[in-house]
Design an enzyme around this catalytic site. Sequence first.
Site, short mmCIF file in Angstrom:
data_model
loop_
_atom_site.label_atom_id
_atom_site.label_comp_id
_atom_site.label_asym_id
_atom_site.label_seq_id
_atom_site.Cartn_x
_atom_site.Cartn_y
_atom_site.Cartn_z
N CYS A 173 -26.39 -2.51 -8.08
CA CYS A 173 -27.64 -2.74 -7.34
C CYS A 173 -27.37 -3.19 -5.91
O CYS A 173 -27.69 -4.32 -5.53
CB CYS A 173 -28.48 -3.76 -8.08
SG CYS A 173 -28.80 -3.23 -9.74
N ARG A 201 0.81 -1.22 0.00
CA ARG A 201 0.00 0.00 0.00
C ARG A 201 0.85 1.29 0.00
O ARG A 201 0.55 2.22 -0.73
CB ARG A 201 -0.88 0.02 1.26
CG ARG A 201 -1.89 1.15 1.33
CD ARG A 201 -2.55 1.18 2.70
NE ARG A 201 -3.07 -0.12 3.10
CZ ARG A 201 -4.27 -0.59 2.76
NH1 ARG A 201 -5.08 0.15 2.04
NH2 ARG A 201 -4.64 -1.79 3.16
C1 PLP Z 1 -0.77 -7.94 2.24
C2 PLP Z 1 0.58 -8.29 2.68
C3 PLP Z 1 1.62 -7.35 2.61
C4 PLP Z 1 1.43 -5.94 2.15
O1 PLP Z 1 0.66 -5.20 3.03
P1 PLP Z 1 0.55 -3.61 2.82
O2 PLP Z 1 -0.35 -3.18 3.92
O3 PLP Z 1 -0.02 -3.38 1.49
O4 PLP Z 1 1.92 -3.06 2.97
C5 PLP Z 1 2.89 -7.76 2.97
N1 PLP Z 1 3.13 -9.01 3.41
C6 PLP Z 1 2.15 -9.94 3.51
C7 PLP Z 1 2.49 -11.28 3.99
C8 PLP Z 1 0.85 -9.61 3.15
O5 PLP Z 1 -0.11 -10.52 3.26
#
Ligand code: PLP
Length: 417
Positions: A341, A275
Amino acid sequence: MHDFNFKNNELYCESVKVGAVAKKVGTPFYLYSHKTLVEHFQKIRDAFAPVNPLVCFAMKSNGNAAILKTLIDQGAGIDIVSGGELKKAIRVGANPKTICFASAGKTQEEIALAVKKGILLFNVESKEELNAINTIAKKLRKVVQVALRINPDVDAATHKSITTGTLKNKFGIDLKTAHEILKNAKKYPSLEINGLHVHLGSQITSVKPYVFALKKIIQFLEILCADSICLRYLDIGGGFGISYEKKAITSKQFAKALLPLLKMTGLKIILEPGRFIAGPSGIFVTKVLYNKNNGVKKFVIVDGGMNDFARPSLYNAYHEIIPTKKTAAKKIKVDVVGPICESGDFFAKDRPLSTVKKNALLAIMRAGAYGSTMASNYNIRPKVAEVMVKGNKFEIIKSRETFNDLIRGEKIPRFLK
Ligand SMILES: *Cc1c(COP(=O)(O)O)cnc(C)c1O
Protein backbone atom coordinates in the site's frame (compact mmCIF):
# COMPACT_ATOMS: atom_id res chain seq x y z
CA MET A 1 28.19 -11.85 -17.53
CA HIS A 2 26.05 -14.22 -15.56
CA ASP A 3 24.55 -17.69 -15.75
CA PHE A 4 20.90 -16.78 -16.25
CA ASN A 5 20.27 -17.61 -19.89
CA PHE A 6 17.53 -18.77 -22.23
CA LYS A 7 17.38 -22.32 -23.59
CA ASN A 8 14.42 -23.21 -25.79
CA ASN A 9 12.75 -19.92 -24.83
CA GLU A 10 12.87 -20.75 -21.11
CA LEU A 11 15.04 -18.90 -18.59
CA TYR A 12 17.57 -21.11 -16.84
CA CYS A 13 19.89 -20.53 -13.93
CA GLU A 14 22.90 -22.64 -14.91
CA SER A 15 21.18 -25.95 -15.83
CA VAL A 16 18.02 -25.44 -13.80
CA LYS A 17 14.81 -24.07 -15.25
CA VAL A 18 13.68 -21.05 -13.23
CA GLY A 19 10.07 -22.19 -13.66
CA ALA A 20 10.91 -25.54 -12.08
CA VAL A 21 12.23 -23.82 -8.96
CA ALA A 22 9.05 -21.72 -8.77
CA LYS A 23 6.98 -24.89 -8.90
CA LYS A 24 8.94 -26.34 -6.00
CA VAL A 25 9.25 -23.33 -3.68
CA GLY A 26 6.42 -21.00 -4.72
CA THR A 27 6.86 -17.31 -5.43
CA PRO A 28 8.39 -14.83 -4.88
CA PHE A 29 11.96 -16.00 -4.27
CA TYR A 30 15.59 -15.10 -4.75
CA LEU A 31 17.61 -17.41 -6.96
CA TYR A 32 21.41 -17.45 -6.96
CA SER A 33 23.91 -19.00 -9.31
CA HIS A 34 26.85 -20.56 -7.51
CA LYS A 35 28.93 -20.32 -10.69
CA THR A 36 28.28 -16.61 -11.22
CA LEU A 37 29.11 -15.93 -7.60
CA VAL A 38 32.44 -17.76 -7.73
CA GLU A 39 33.35 -16.23 -11.08
CA HIS A 40 32.75 -12.68 -9.87
CA PHE A 41 34.87 -13.25 -6.80
CA GLN A 42 37.63 -14.66 -9.00
CA LYS A 43 37.31 -11.81 -11.47
CA ILE A 44 38.10 -9.18 -8.91
CA ARG A 45 40.76 -11.25 -7.17
CA ASP A 46 42.50 -12.05 -10.47
CA ALA A 47 42.29 -8.49 -11.79
CA PHE A 48 44.11 -7.25 -8.70
CA ALA A 49 46.42 -10.31 -8.41
CA PRO A 50 49.60 -8.26 -9.04
CA VAL A 51 49.20 -6.76 -5.54
CA ASN A 52 47.92 -10.04 -4.04
CA PRO A 53 45.06 -8.37 -2.16
CA LEU A 54 42.92 -9.75 0.61
CA VAL A 55 39.42 -9.64 -0.88
CA CYS A 56 36.93 -9.17 1.95
CA PHE A 57 33.39 -9.74 0.73
CA ALA A 58 31.08 -7.03 2.08
CA MET A 59 28.46 -9.27 3.66
CA LYS A 60 25.95 -6.48 4.07
CA SER A 61 25.32 -6.88 0.33
CA ASN A 62 24.27 -10.50 0.89
CA GLY A 63 24.72 -12.29 4.19
CA ASN A 64 23.14 -15.64 3.39
CA ALA A 65 25.19 -18.46 4.93
CA ALA A 66 25.43 -20.41 1.66
CA ILE A 67 26.65 -17.32 -0.20
CA LEU A 68 29.24 -16.67 2.51
CA LYS A 69 30.39 -20.29 2.57
CA THR A 70 30.81 -20.31 -1.20
CA LEU A 71 33.03 -17.23 -1.03
CA ILE A 72 34.96 -18.28 2.09
CA ASP A 73 35.74 -21.58 0.35
CA GLN A 74 37.23 -19.49 -2.47
CA GLY A 75 39.52 -17.71 0.01
CA ALA A 76 37.45 -14.59 0.60
CA GLY A 77 37.76 -12.60 3.81
CA ILE A 78 34.70 -10.80 5.13
CA ASP A 79 33.93 -7.12 5.58
CA ILE A 80 31.48 -6.69 8.45
CA VAL A 81 29.50 -3.71 9.72
CA SER A 82 27.91 -5.09 12.90
CA GLY A 83 28.24 -7.60 15.70
CA GLY A 84 25.53 -9.70 14.09
CA GLU A 85 27.53 -9.93 10.90
CA LEU A 86 30.62 -10.86 12.91
CA LYS A 87 28.83 -13.71 14.66
CA LYS A 88 27.38 -14.97 11.43
CA ALA A 89 30.65 -14.77 9.49
CA ILE A 90 32.44 -16.79 12.17
CA ARG A 91 29.60 -19.27 12.44
CA VAL A 92 29.82 -19.91 8.71
CA GLY A 93 33.56 -20.52 9.00
CA ALA A 94 35.33 -17.24 8.25
CA ASN A 95 38.79 -17.00 9.78
CA PRO A 96 38.71 -13.98 12.14
CA LYS A 97 42.13 -13.02 10.78
CA THR A 98 40.41 -12.18 7.47
CA ILE A 99 37.66 -10.01 8.95
CA CYS A 100 37.58 -6.20 8.74
CA PHE A 101 35.05 -4.25 10.78
CA ALA A 102 33.71 -0.93 9.49
CA SER A 103 30.91 1.12 11.01
CA ALA A 104 30.64 4.69 12.20
CA GLY A 105 28.74 3.51 15.25
CA LYS A 106 30.33 0.40 16.76
CA THR A 107 28.91 -0.32 20.20
CA GLN A 108 30.95 -1.38 23.25
CA GLU A 109 29.52 -4.89 22.98
CA GLU A 110 30.40 -5.15 19.29
CA ILE A 111 33.93 -3.91 19.89
CA ALA A 112 34.47 -6.31 22.80
CA LEU A 113 33.22 -9.25 20.74
CA ALA A 114 35.50 -8.36 17.81
CA VAL A 115 38.50 -7.93 20.11
CA LYS A 116 37.83 -11.31 21.73
CA LYS A 117 37.43 -13.01 18.37
CA GLY A 118 40.73 -11.50 17.19
CA ILE A 119 39.64 -9.92 13.91
CA LEU A 120 42.23 -8.62 11.47
CA LEU A 121 41.38 -4.94 11.43
CA PHE A 122 39.07 -2.33 12.92
CA ASN A 123 38.35 0.42 10.44
CA VAL A 124 37.91 3.33 12.78
CA GLU A 125 35.85 6.39 12.05
CA SER A 126 36.44 8.84 14.92
CA LYS A 127 38.78 9.76 17.76
CA GLU A 128 36.19 8.78 20.33
CA GLU A 129 35.93 5.37 18.74
CA LEU A 130 39.73 4.98 18.99
CA ASN A 131 39.50 5.72 22.69
CA ALA A 132 36.69 3.23 23.10
CA ILE A 133 38.55 0.43 21.30
CA ASN A 134 41.74 1.22 23.19
CA THR A 135 39.96 1.01 26.54
CA ILE A 136 38.19 -2.24 25.71
CA ALA A 137 41.33 -3.86 24.27
CA LYS A 138 43.29 -2.87 27.37
CA LYS A 139 40.67 -4.40 29.61
CA LEU A 140 40.83 -7.61 27.60
CA ARG A 141 44.65 -7.49 27.59
CA LYS A 142 44.87 -7.47 23.82
CA VAL A 143 46.57 -5.25 21.28
CA VAL A 144 44.44 -4.76 18.19
CA GLN A 145 45.20 -3.53 14.69
CA VAL A 146 43.40 -0.44 13.55
CA ALA A 147 43.10 1.35 10.23
CA LEU A 148 41.87 4.92 10.13
CA ARG A 149 38.96 5.36 7.78
CA ILE A 150 39.94 8.42 5.82
CA ASN A 151 37.36 10.73 4.37
CA PRO A 152 39.15 11.93 1.24
CA ASP A 153 36.39 14.39 0.36
CA VAL A 154 35.74 12.82 -3.05
CA ASP A 155 32.35 12.81 -4.71
CA ALA A 156 31.88 9.32 -6.11
CA ALA A 157 29.19 10.58 -8.52
CA THR A 158 26.73 7.88 -7.54
CA HIS A 159 23.30 8.05 -5.87
CA LYS A 160 23.31 10.48 -2.92
CA SER A 161 22.33 7.78 -0.43
CA ILE A 162 25.30 5.61 -1.40
CA THR A 163 28.06 8.18 -1.72
CA THR A 164 30.15 8.16 1.46
CA GLY A 165 33.49 9.87 0.82
CA THR A 166 32.69 13.58 1.04
CA LEU A 167 32.93 15.66 4.20
CA LYS A 168 29.18 16.17 4.08
CA ASN A 169 28.81 12.44 4.85
CA LYS A 170 29.09 10.99 8.32
CA PHE A 171 31.91 8.63 7.38
CA GLY A 172 35.61 8.65 8.09
CA ILE A 173 38.18 11.03 9.52
CA ASP A 174 39.52 14.10 7.75
CA LEU A 175 43.21 13.99 6.82
CA LYS A 176 44.28 16.65 9.30
CA THR A 177 42.76 14.79 12.24
CA ALA A 178 44.16 11.48 10.93
CA HIS A 179 47.65 12.96 10.82
CA GLU A 180 47.32 14.23 14.36
CA ILE A 181 46.11 10.81 15.56
CA LEU A 182 49.01 9.02 13.90
CA LYS A 183 51.54 11.44 15.37
CA ASN A 184 50.09 10.76 18.80
CA ALA A 185 49.60 7.03 18.36
CA LYS A 186 51.37 6.39 21.69
CA LYS A 187 48.24 7.71 23.37
CA TYR A 188 46.62 4.41 22.44
CA PRO A 189 48.91 1.70 23.87
CA SER A 190 46.46 -1.11 23.12
CA LEU A 191 46.16 -0.16 19.46
CA GLU A 192 48.47 -0.66 16.54
CA ILE A 193 47.28 2.08 14.23
CA ASN A 194 48.85 0.72 11.10
CA GLY A 195 46.47 1.17 8.20
CA LEU A 196 44.32 3.49 6.19
CA HIS A 197 40.85 2.65 4.98
CA VAL A 198 38.77 4.44 2.42
CA HIS A 199 35.35 3.58 1.03
CA LEU A 200 33.96 6.10 -1.40
CA GLY A 201 30.44 4.81 -1.91
CA SER A 202 28.63 2.18 -3.89
CA GLN A 203 27.79 1.47 -7.54
CA ILE A 204 30.72 3.58 -8.73
CA THR A 205 31.08 3.29 -12.50
CA SER A 206 34.19 5.37 -13.10
CA VAL A 207 37.78 4.89 -11.98
CA LYS A 208 38.14 8.64 -11.42
CA PRO A 209 37.01 8.89 -7.77
CA TYR A 210 39.29 5.97 -6.86
CA VAL A 211 42.27 7.48 -8.67
CA PHE A 212 41.64 10.85 -7.07
CA ALA A 213 41.36 9.31 -3.59
CA LEU A 214 44.43 7.12 -4.06
CA LYS A 215 46.53 10.07 -5.18
CA LYS A 216 45.46 11.94 -2.08
CA ILE A 217 46.34 8.91 0.04
CA ILE A 218 49.76 8.56 -1.56
CA GLN A 219 50.48 12.22 -0.81
CA PHE A 220 49.34 11.63 2.73
CA LEU A 221 51.56 8.54 3.07
CA GLU A 222 54.53 10.69 1.99
CA ILE A 223 53.72 13.22 4.70
CA LEU A 224 53.49 10.39 7.22
CA CYS A 225 56.77 8.95 5.99
CA ALA A 226 58.46 12.29 6.63
CA ASP A 227 57.26 11.95 10.22
CA SER A 228 58.65 8.38 10.32
CA ILE A 229 55.15 6.93 10.51
CA CYS A 230 55.02 3.60 8.68
CA LEU A 231 51.82 1.72 7.93
CA ARG A 232 51.02 -1.82 6.91
CA TYR A 233 47.55 -1.90 5.36
CA LEU A 234 45.65 0.05 2.76
CA ASP A 235 42.00 -0.96 2.54
CA ILE A 236 40.39 0.70 -0.47
CA GLY A 237 36.85 -0.42 0.35
CA GLY A 238 34.31 -1.58 -2.19
CA GLY A 239 31.96 0.26 -4.47
CA PHE A 240 32.79 -1.31 -7.82
CA GLY A 241 29.70 -0.81 -9.96
CA ILE A 242 27.82 -3.36 -12.08
CA SER A 243 25.78 -3.18 -15.31
CA TYR A 244 22.24 -2.43 -14.19
CA GLU A 245 21.19 -0.23 -17.09
CA LYS A 246 24.36 0.91 -18.74
CA LYS A 247 27.36 -1.28 -19.26
CA ALA A 248 29.68 -0.89 -16.28
CA ILE A 249 33.43 -0.93 -16.50
CA THR A 250 35.10 -4.25 -15.84
CA SER A 251 37.24 -5.39 -12.92
CA LYS A 252 40.18 -5.37 -15.34
CA GLN A 253 39.58 -1.72 -16.16
CA PHE A 254 39.35 -0.84 -12.47
CA ALA A 255 42.55 -2.78 -11.81
CA LYS A 256 44.42 -1.23 -14.73
CA ALA A 257 43.80 2.26 -13.40
CA LEU A 258 44.41 1.47 -9.75
CA LEU A 259 47.25 -1.08 -9.75
CA PRO A 260 50.09 1.37 -10.45
CA LEU A 261 48.92 3.55 -7.56
CA LEU A 262 48.36 0.61 -5.24
CA LYS A 263 51.85 -0.71 -5.99
CA MET A 264 53.32 2.71 -5.21
CA THR A 265 52.03 2.52 -1.66
CA GLY A 266 53.93 -0.70 -0.95
CA LEU A 267 51.19 -1.61 1.55
CA LYS A 268 49.16 -4.82 1.95
CA ILE A 269 46.02 -4.12 -0.07
CA ILE A 270 42.53 -5.02 1.09
CA LEU A 271 39.44 -4.79 -1.13
CA GLU A 272 35.84 -4.92 0.09
CA PRO A 273 33.60 -5.58 -2.88
CA GLY A 274 30.00 -6.51 -2.19
CA ARG A 275 27.72 -5.59 -5.05
CA PHE A 276 30.25 -6.55 -7.73
CA ILE A 277 30.31 -10.15 -6.47
CA ALA A 278 26.75 -10.72 -5.26
CA GLY A 279 24.75 -8.43 -7.55
CA PRO A 280 24.94 -10.30 -10.86
CA SER A 281 24.71 -13.67 -9.07
CA GLY A 282 21.07 -13.40 -8.05
CA ILE A 283 17.65 -12.70 -9.49
CA PHE A 284 14.34 -11.99 -7.82
CA VAL A 285 11.51 -14.06 -9.25
CA THR A 286 7.95 -12.87 -8.91
CA LYS A 287 4.61 -14.00 -10.34
CA VAL A 288 2.14 -11.88 -12.28
CA LEU A 289 -1.13 -11.56 -10.38
CA TYR A 290 -3.10 -9.13 -12.52
CA ASN A 291 -2.93 -6.83 -15.52
CA LYS A 292 -4.68 -3.51 -15.18
CA ASN A 293 -5.33 -0.63 -17.56
CA ASN A 294 -6.81 2.56 -16.14
CA GLY A 295 -6.99 4.37 -19.47
CA VAL A 296 -3.86 6.38 -18.71
CA LYS A 297 -1.41 3.70 -17.68
CA LYS A 298 -0.99 -0.03 -17.84
CA PHE A 299 0.11 -1.92 -14.77
CA VAL A 300 1.46 -5.40 -14.27
CA ILE A 301 0.75 -6.31 -10.65
CA VAL A 302 3.06 -8.95 -9.22
CA ASP A 303 3.27 -10.88 -5.95
CA GLY A 304 6.66 -9.44 -4.92
CA GLY A 305 6.85 -6.02 -3.32
CA MET A 306 9.18 -3.26 -2.21
CA ASN A 307 9.52 -5.03 1.14
CA ASP A 308 11.08 -8.01 -0.66
CA PHE A 309 13.28 -6.05 -3.04
CA ALA A 310 13.64 -2.39 -2.21
CA ARG A 311 16.22 -1.00 -4.60
CA PRO A 312 13.82 0.42 -7.21
CA SER A 313 11.70 2.28 -4.65
CA LEU A 314 14.66 3.19 -2.42
CA TYR A 315 17.14 4.43 -5.03
CA ASN A 316 14.96 4.63 -8.11
CA ALA A 317 17.31 1.89 -9.30
CA TYR A 318 16.91 0.38 -12.75
CA HIS A 319 16.70 -3.42 -12.91
CA GLU A 320 16.19 -5.34 -16.11
CA ILE A 321 12.95 -7.37 -15.95
CA ILE A 322 12.41 -10.39 -18.16
CA PRO A 323 9.58 -12.90 -18.42
CA THR A 324 11.02 -16.37 -17.77
CA LYS A 325 9.25 -17.61 -20.91
CA LYS A 326 10.24 -15.89 -24.11
CA THR A 327 7.22 -15.09 -26.24
CA ALA A 328 6.62 -13.37 -29.53
CA ALA A 329 4.15 -11.03 -27.78
CA LYS A 330 4.78 -7.42 -28.62
CA LYS A 331 6.22 -5.07 -26.03
CA ILE A 332 4.04 -2.47 -24.39
CA LYS A 333 4.97 0.16 -21.82
CA VAL A 334 3.90 -0.84 -18.33
CA ASP A 335 4.59 -0.13 -14.69
CA VAL A 336 5.56 -3.30 -12.84
CA VAL A 337 4.19 -2.88 -9.32
CA GLY A 338 3.74 -4.89 -6.15
CA PRO A 339 0.86 -5.37 -3.72
CA ILE A 340 2.14 -2.97 -1.00
CA CYS A 341 0.00 0.00 0.00
CA GLU A 342 2.49 2.61 -1.24
CA SER A 343 2.86 4.29 -4.60
CA GLY A 344 6.61 3.79 -4.17
CA ASP A 345 6.04 0.05 -4.50
CA PHE A 346 7.30 -0.51 -8.02
CA PHE A 347 10.00 -2.47 -9.83
CA ALA A 348 9.84 -0.51 -13.11
CA LYS A 349 8.02 2.46 -14.54
CA ASP A 350 7.01 2.97 -18.19
CA ARG A 351 9.02 -0.09 -19.08
CA PRO A 352 8.55 -1.81 -22.44
CA LEU A 353 7.66 -5.40 -21.53
CA SER A 354 6.22 -8.27 -23.57
CA THR A 355 2.58 -8.78 -22.67
CA VAL A 356 2.44 -11.21 -19.78
CA LYS A 357 -0.57 -13.11 -18.54
CA LYS A 358 -1.63 -13.99 -15.04
CA ASN A 359 0.75 -16.55 -13.44
CA ALA A 360 3.63 -15.69 -15.76
CA LEU A 361 6.95 -15.39 -13.96
CA LEU A 362 9.12 -12.30 -14.15
CA ALA A 363 12.83 -12.29 -13.33
CA ILE A 364 14.24 -9.10 -11.90
CA MET A 365 17.87 -9.28 -12.85
CA ARG A 366 21.02 -8.48 -10.86
CA ALA A 367 19.12 -8.59 -7.59
CA GLY A 368 21.74 -10.58 -5.66
CA ALA A 369 23.16 -7.60 -3.76
CA TYR A 370 21.17 -5.40 -1.38
CA GLY A 371 18.12 -7.50 -2.18
CA SER A 372 17.37 -10.07 0.51
CA THR A 373 19.50 -8.20 3.06
CA MET A 374 17.31 -5.12 2.81
CA ALA A 375 14.01 -6.98 2.89
CA SER A 376 11.49 -6.19 5.62
CA ASN A 377 8.22 -7.58 6.90
CA TYR A 378 6.30 -4.44 5.95
CA ASN A 379 2.58 -5.19 5.47
CA ILE A 380 3.13 -8.35 7.57
CA ARG A 381 4.66 -10.14 4.64
CA PRO A 382 6.94 -13.11 5.27
CA LYS A 383 10.47 -12.79 3.90
CA VAL A 384 10.77 -14.83 0.74
CA ALA A 385 12.62 -18.08 0.14
CA GLU A 386 16.17 -18.07 -1.23
CA VAL A 387 17.51 -20.80 -3.48
CA MET A 388 20.97 -21.61 -4.79
CA VAL A 389 21.71 -23.43 -8.03
CA LYS A 390 24.90 -25.33 -8.74
CA GLY A 391 24.99 -27.03 -12.11
CA ASN A 392 21.77 -29.03 -12.40
CA LYS A 393 21.08 -29.03 -8.65
CA PHE A 394 19.19 -26.55 -6.56
CA GLU A 395 18.46 -26.24 -2.86
CA ILE A 396 16.64 -23.84 -0.60
CA ILE A 397 19.26 -21.81 1.29
CA LYS A 398 16.68 -19.89 3.29
CA SER A 399 13.13 -21.04 3.90
CA ARG A 400 10.25 -18.71 3.34
CA GLU A 401 9.13 -17.21 6.65
CA THR A 402 5.94 -18.49 8.20
CA PHE A 403 3.22 -16.56 9.96
CA ASN A 404 4.67 -17.73 13.28
CA ASP A 405 8.03 -16.18 12.38
CA LEU A 406 6.23 -12.90 11.82
CA ILE A 407 4.60 -12.73 15.24
CA ARG A 408 7.44 -14.21 17.27
CA GLY A 409 8.33 -11.97 20.21
CA GLU A 410 5.12 -9.95 20.12
CA LYS A 411 2.85 -10.00 23.14
CA ILE A 412 -0.09 -8.15 24.61
CA PRO A 413 0.98 -6.39 27.86
CA ARG A 414 -0.76 -7.42 31.08
CA PHE A 415 -2.33 -3.97 31.44
CA LEU A 416 -4.30 -4.54 28.22
CA LYS A 417 -5.61 -7.92 29.29
C1 PLP B 1 28.91 -1.15 1.84
C2 PLP B 1 30.36 -1.22 2.04
C3 PLP B 1 31.16 -1.96 1.16
C4 PLP B 1 30.62 -2.67 -0.05
O1 PLP B 1 30.17 -1.79 -1.01
P1 PLP B 1 29.78 -2.36 -2.47
O2 PLP B 1 29.32 -1.16 -3.20
O3 PLP B 1 28.72 -3.36 -2.27
O4 PLP B 1 31.02 -2.94 -3.04
C5 PLP B 1 32.51 -2.05 1.43
N1 PLP B 1 33.07 -1.42 2.48
C6 PLP B 1 32.33 -0.68 3.34
C7 PLP B 1 33.00 -0.04 4.48
C8 PLP B 1 30.96 -0.56 3.15
O5 PLP B 1 30.24 0.17 3.99
